[in-house]
Write a protein that holds these residues in place. Structure first.
Motif, short mmCIF file in Angstrom:
data_model
loop_
_atom_site.label_atom_id
_atom_site.label_comp_id
_atom_site.label_asym_id
_atom_site.label_seq_id
_atom_site.Cartn_x
_atom_site.Cartn_y
_atom_site.Cartn_z
N GLN A 159 0.85 -1.29 0.01
CA GLN A 159 -0.18 -0.12 0.14
C GLN A 159 1.13 1.31 -0.08
O GLN A 159 0.72 2.19 -0.57
N ARG A 160 1.99 1.21 0.78
CA ARG A 160 2.90 2.35 0.91
C ARG A 160 3.34 2.59 -0.55
O ARG A 160 3.56 3.85 -1.04
N ALA A 161 3.76 1.56 -0.94
CA ALA A 161 4.46 1.74 -2.53
C ALA A 161 3.51 2.11 -3.50
O ALA A 161 3.91 2.67 -4.42
N ALA A 162 2.28 1.87 -3.21
CA ALA A 162 1.07 2.15 -4.34
C ALA A 162 0.74 3.70 -3.97
O ALA A 162 -0.28 4.29 -4.93
N LEU A 163 0.92 4.27 -3.05
CA LEU A 163 0.44 5.56 -2.61
C LEU A 163 0.68 6.67 -3.77
O LEU A 163 -0.20 7.10 -4.00
N SER A 164 1.81 6.57 -4.43
CA SER A 164 2.01 7.75 -5.28
C SER A 164 1.03 7.55 -6.62
O SER A 164 0.63 8.18 -7.04
N ASP A 165 0.94 6.24 -6.91
CA ASP A 165 -0.15 6.08 -8.02
C ASP A 165 -1.29 6.27 -7.56
O ASP A 165 -2.14 7.07 -8.30
N ALA A 166 -2.02 6.19 -6.32
CA ALA A 166 -3.29 6.56 -6.03
C ALA A 166 -3.41 7.99 -5.80
O ALA A 166 -4.49 8.52 -6.25
N THR A 167 -2.31 8.50 -5.35
CA THR A 167 -2.68 10.19 -5.15
C THR A 167 -2.54 10.72 -6.62
O THR A 167 -3.50 11.66 -6.85
N SER A 168 -1.78 10.23 -7.50
CA SER A 168 -1.81 10.83 -8.77
C SER A 168 -3.16 10.47 -9.70
O SER A 168 -3.60 11.61 -10.06
N ARG A 169 -3.65 9.54 -9.36
CA ARG A 169 -4.80 9.02 -10.15
C ARG A 169 -5.97 10.10 -9.49
O ARG A 169 -6.76 10.38 -10.16
N ALA A 170 -5.97 10.07 -8.09
CA ALA A 170 -6.86 10.96 -7.45
C ALA A 170 -6.98 12.36 -7.92
O ALA A 170 -8.02 12.78 -8.43
N ARG A 171 -5.90 12.76 -8.13
CA ARG A 171 -5.90 14.34 -8.59
C ARG A 171 -6.48 14.48 -10.01
O ARG A 171 -7.25 15.28 -10.33
N CYS A 172 -5.97 13.49 -10.81
CA CYS A 172 -6.42 13.38 -12.08
C CYS A 172 -7.87 13.25 -12.31
O CYS A 172 -8.63 14.24 -12.99
N TYR A 173 -8.58 12.50 -11.38
CA TYR A 173 -9.97 12.11 -11.50
C TYR A 173 -10.55 13.50 -10.93
O TYR A 173 -11.59 13.65 -11.48
N LEU A 174 -10.24 14.13 -9.93
CA LEU A 174 -10.64 15.29 -9.39
C LEU A 174 -10.77 16.29 -10.34
O LEU A 174 -11.60 17.01 -10.51
N ARG A 197 -4.62 14.37 3.74
CA ARG A 197 -3.63 15.50 3.43
C ARG A 197 -3.35 16.01 2.29
O ARG A 197 -3.54 17.34 1.90
N GLU A 198 -2.90 15.01 1.25
CA GLU A 198 -2.49 15.60 0.03
C GLU A 198 -3.71 16.12 -0.95
O GLU A 198 -3.54 16.83 -1.98
N LEU A 199 -4.65 15.36 -0.72
CA LEU A 199 -5.87 15.94 -1.52
C LEU A 199 -6.96 16.77 -1.04
O LEU A 199 -7.91 17.22 -1.46
N ASP A 200 -6.78 17.21 0.19
CA ASP A 200 -7.49 18.27 0.91
C ASP A 200 -7.69 19.51 -0.18
O ASP A 200 -6.90 20.00 -0.72
N PRO A 201 -8.95 19.97 -0.12
CA PRO A 201 -10.10 19.77 0.53
C PRO A 201 -11.03 18.50 0.10
O PRO A 201 -12.34 18.26 0.39
N ALA A 202 -10.59 17.89 -1.10
CA ALA A 202 -11.48 16.74 -1.59
C ALA A 202 -11.92 15.59 -0.73
O ALA A 202 -11.09 15.27 0.05
N PRO A 203 -13.18 15.21 -0.79
CA PRO A 203 -13.56 14.33 0.38
C PRO A 203 -12.86 12.72 -0.39
O PRO A 203 -12.67 12.40 -1.43
N VAL A 204 -12.56 12.21 0.96
CA VAL A 204 -11.77 10.67 0.61
C VAL A 204 -12.70 9.75 1.13
O VAL A 204 -13.04 9.76 2.31
#
Length: 254
Positions: A159-174, A197-204
């Motif tokens: 999960q920690r290794a996949a965090l960068s991919d998840a964060t990048s995709r989240a920003r893209c989708y938002l 923290r990284e996606l604030d203020p978007a709801p997670v």
């Protein structure tokens, strides 16, 4: 019934970091009514539970027509906002998918970035384009929750290794128009806190899973939406399995 625009506004307003919307996902009108009777302000469907209730496995193996019809029955049974697990969109063009979703009476949906037809995740830009087209088709009166599958089948280290991919995709989708992001099966508190923290203020949105953080801890991490996914269905099936085993063994059941 709540007017769609008012229902969508209410659904959006209930995504509060630290005071999350809790969704015990349902699979028919009866379970939807039970959720409302217990005081939950929103009904969400579970694709795995709904598909199995129709005699099919999860992963878009149930006919889309049957899934939409079931969602419509659920929406008609309750007077609160309904959000639908639309899986990966059933291979429908975004405008047709939007029409079918709106016809159910739902005011929100999940869309995942794994395409079961190709057996793989869509590239982030392709998924973002789907979300942008869907947003254009449904307008503002619909809450889009973008599911991110980076953490499926991951242990804590993965999960920690996949965090960068998840964060990048989240920003893209938002950026494409999603209202919220759903990194499904994220269970590592450090990973969840970083995403919030990284996606604030978007709801997670996070799934509450056995062995993972509970409601109180997830709220403390700043999560805005908590799903049970197939959790309530699993509890119900386990209870029925025990009941039937006792009945078959002529044990007392009542």
């Amino acid at each position: 019934m709540v007017e769609p625009s008012a229902a969508a506004q209410l659904l959006r307003a209930l995504h509060v970091p630290g005071d999350p919307l809790v969704l015990p996902n349902v699979w028919d009108a009866d379970t939807a009514r039970l959720v409302v009777a217990a005081g939950f302000p929103v009904v969400a469907t579970s694709s795995v539970a709904l598909a199995h209730s129709l005699g099919h496995a999860d992963g878009e193996r149930a006919p889309a027509e049957a899934m939409f019809a079931a969602a419509a029955r659920i929406s008609a049974a309750v007077d609160v906002p309904v959000t639908v697990d639309a899986e990966s969109g059933y291979g429908l063009p975004p405008r047709e998918l939007a029409t079918r979703l709106l016809e159910t009476g739902a005011v929100g949906c999940n869309i995942e970035d794994t395409d079961p037809r190709r057996g793989a995740r869509r590239p982030a830009d392709e998924q973002a384009a789907l979300l942008a087209s869907l947003r254009d088709a449904v307008g503002d009166g619909f809450v889009l929750n973008a599911r991110i599958d980076s953490f499926l089948d991951c242990d804590t280290d993965d999960q920690r290794a996949a965090l960068s991919d998840a964060t990048s995709r989240a920003r893209c989708y938002l950026d494409a128009g999603a209202d919220a992001v759903y990194p499904i099966h994220a269970t590592d508190p450090q990973v969840i806190a970083t995403l919030v923290r990284e996606l604030d203020p978007a709801p997670v949105n996070v799934t509450m899973l056995p062995g993972g953080p509970g409601l109180t801890e997830l709220a403390g991490l700043g999560v805005a939406r908590i799903s049970l996914g197939g959790g309530m269905w699993t509890v119900a099936r386990n209870a029925l399995t025990r009941f039937l085993g006792d009945l078959a063994a002529h044990e007392p059941v009542f």
